[in-house]
Scaffold this motif. Structure first.
Motif, PDB file in Angstrom:
ATOM      1  N   ALA A  61       0.833  -1.205   0.000  1.00 53.53           N
ATOM      2  CA  ALA A  61       0.000   0.000   0.000  1.00 53.53           C
ATOM      3  C   ALA A  61       0.868   1.256   0.000  1.00 53.53           C
ATOM      4  O   ALA A  61       0.610   2.204  -0.752  1.00 53.53           O
ATOM      5  CB  ALA A  61      -0.935  -0.005   1.214  1.00 53.53           C
ATOM      6  N   ALA A  62       1.913   1.266   0.828  1.00 50.44           N
ATOM      7  CA  ALA A  62       2.799   2.432   0.888  1.00 50.44           C
ATOM      8  C   ALA A  62       3.519   2.636  -0.443  1.00 50.44           C
ATOM      9  O   ALA A  62       3.653   3.772  -0.918  1.00 50.44           O
ATOM     10  CB  ALA A  62       3.819   2.252   2.018  1.00 50.44           C
ATOM     11  N   GLY A  63       3.955   1.554  -1.055  1.00 49.91           N
ATOM     12  CA  GLY A  63       4.624   1.658  -2.352  1.00 49.91           C
ATOM     13  C   GLY A  63       3.697   2.197  -3.426  1.00 49.91           C
ATOM     14  O   GLY A  63       4.101   3.045  -4.237  1.00 49.91           O
ATOM     15  N   LEU A  64       2.467   1.718  -3.426  1.00 56.68           N
ATOM     16  CA  LEU A  64       1.499   2.206  -4.416  1.00 56.68           C
ATOM     17  C   LEU A  64       1.171   3.682  -4.174  1.00 56.68           C
ATOM     18  O   LEU A  64       1.041   4.456  -5.126  1.00 56.68           O
ATOM     19  CB  LEU A  64       0.228   1.355  -4.395  1.00 56.68           C
ATOM     20  N   ALA A  65       1.052   4.081  -2.915  1.00 58.83           N
ATOM     21  CA  ALA A  65       0.800   5.491  -2.600  1.00 58.83           C
ATOM     22  C   ALA A  65       1.970   6.355  -3.058  1.00 58.83           C
ATOM     23  O   ALA A  65       1.781   7.435  -3.627  1.00 58.83           O
ATOM     24  CB  ALA A  65       0.563   5.661  -1.098  1.00 58.83           C
ATOM     25  N   TRP A  66       3.198   5.872  -2.834  1.00 62.33           N
ATOM     26  CA  TRP A  66       4.388   6.594  -3.280  1.00 62.33           C
ATOM     27  C   TRP A  66       4.404   6.705  -4.803  1.00 62.33           C
ATOM     28  O   TRP A  66       4.699   7.769  -5.356  1.00 62.33           O
ATOM     29  CB  TRP A  66       5.638   5.889  -2.760  1.00 62.33           C
ATOM     30  N   ALA A  67       4.066   5.606  -5.482  1.00 57.37           N
ATOM     31  CA  ALA A  67       4.035   5.624  -6.950  1.00 57.37           C
ATOM     32  C   ALA A  67       2.989   6.619  -7.457  1.00 57.37           C
ATOM     33  O   ALA A  67       3.220   7.319  -8.444  1.00 57.37           O
ATOM     34  CB  ALA A  67       3.760   4.221  -7.493  1.00 57.37           C
ATOM     35  N   LEU A  68       1.855   6.686  -6.783  1.00 55.35           N
ATOM     36  CA  LEU A  68       0.828   7.665  -7.166  1.00 55.35           C
ATOM     37  C   LEU A  68       1.325   9.091  -6.943  1.00 55.35           C
ATOM     38  O   LEU A  68       1.131   9.960  -7.796  1.00 55.35           O
ATOM     39  CB  LEU A  68      -0.453   7.442  -6.355  1.00 55.35           C
ATOM     40  N   ALA A  69       1.937   9.322  -5.794  1.00 56.11           N
ATOM     41  CA  ALA A  69       2.395  10.674  -5.454  1.00 56.11           C
ATOM     42  C   ALA A  69       3.489  11.167  -6.405  1.00 56.11           C
ATOM     43  O   ALA A  69       3.551  12.355  -6.717  1.00 56.11           O
ATOM     44  CB  ALA A  69       2.900  10.707  -4.016  1.00 56.11           C
ATOM     45  N   THR A  70       4.327  10.254  -6.862  1.00 57.66           N
ATOM     46  CA  THR A  70       5.445  10.643  -7.722  1.00 57.66           C
ATOM     47  C   THR A  70       5.152  10.440  -9.202  1.00 57.66           C
ATOM     48  O   THR A  70       5.929  10.879 -10.056  1.00 57.66           O
ATOM     49  CB  THR A  70       6.712   9.847  -7.356  1.00 57.66           C
ATOM     50  N   GLY A  71       4.054   9.736  -9.513  1.00 57.43           N
ATOM     51  CA  GLY A  71       3.700   9.475 -10.898  1.00 57.43           C
ATOM     52  C   GLY A  71       4.597   8.452 -11.580  1.00 57.43           C
ATOM     53  O   GLY A  71       4.673   8.414 -12.804  1.00 57.43           O
ATOM     54  N   LYS A  72       5.271   7.636 -10.808  1.00 61.82           N
ATOM     55  CA  LYS A  72       6.210   6.660 -11.363  1.00 61.82           C
ATOM     56  C   LYS A  72       5.464   5.442 -11.927  1.00 61.82           C
ATOM     57  O   LYS A  72       5.069   4.549 -11.196  1.00 61.82           O
ATOM     58  CB  LYS A  72       7.220   6.241 -10.314  1.00 61.82           C
ATOM     59  N   ARG A  73       5.301   5.435 -13.239  1.00 58.00           N
ATOM     60  CA  ARG A  73       4.570   4.375 -13.933  1.00 58.00           C
ATOM     61  C   ARG A  73       5.203   3.010 -13.705  1.00 58.00           C
ATOM     62  O   ARG A  73       4.508   2.037 -13.436  1.00 58.00           O
ATOM     63  CB  ARG A  73       4.523   4.679 -15.426  1.00 58.00           C
ATOM     64  N   ASP A  74       6.530   2.936 -13.799  1.00 59.79           N
ATOM     65  CA  ASP A  74       7.199   1.645 -13.657  1.00 59.79           C
ATOM     66  C   ASP A  74       7.019   1.064 -12.258  1.00 59.79           C
ATOM     67  O   ASP A  74       6.876  -0.146 -12.093  1.00 59.79           O
ATOM     68  CB  ASP A  74       8.693   1.746 -14.019  1.00 59.79           C
TER      69      ASP A  74
END
Length: 123
Positions: A61-74
């Motif tokens: 969940a934390a990783g997905l939230a971080w990916a959303l916040a940073t826009g990191k598609r990969d």
């Protein structure tokens, strides 16, 4: 399309926060007994394992939230792929319903992320 993809990624992250809370804090309680349909004896004897499993769900969940916040598609694609694999494994080794509660939302989010950002823009 990108908004829908991000909403689905957010939903998967929220689901994993919920899984984390259930497994870490409510596993050996009435809520856990009702949700997981296991005896109190089984719940009590496996509480430490469930808490560890819950921690991993929290990390996802934390990783997905971080990916959303940073826009990191990969990062989104990698973590959603991990969720899909975990959901399929859980469906075959524990309960078939995990396929629908964990893997399916992640598959939908993964496909939407793939469709929302052309590969050339992803870098």
């Amino acid at each position: 399309m990108k908004m829908f993809a991000n909403l689905m990624v957010g939903l998967v992250a929220l689901l994993h926060v919920g899984f984390m809370v259930l497994e870490m804090f409510f596993w050996d309680h009435d809520v856990g007994a009702k949700v997981f349909g296991l005896s109190r004896e089984v719940l009590h004897s496996s509480a430490t394992l469930a808490a560890n499993q819950g921690l991993y769900n929290g990390i996802l969940a934390a990783g997905l939230a971080w990916a959303l916040a940073t826009g990191k598609r990969d990062v989104k694609l990698f973590l959603l792929g991990c969720v899909v694999v975990a959901g399929i494994f859980g469906a075959f080794t524990a309960k078939l319903s995990i396929l629908f509660t964990q893997a399916l939302p992640a598959v939908v989010a993964l496909v939407l992320v793939l469709l929302s950002t052309p590969k050339a823009q992803a870098a």
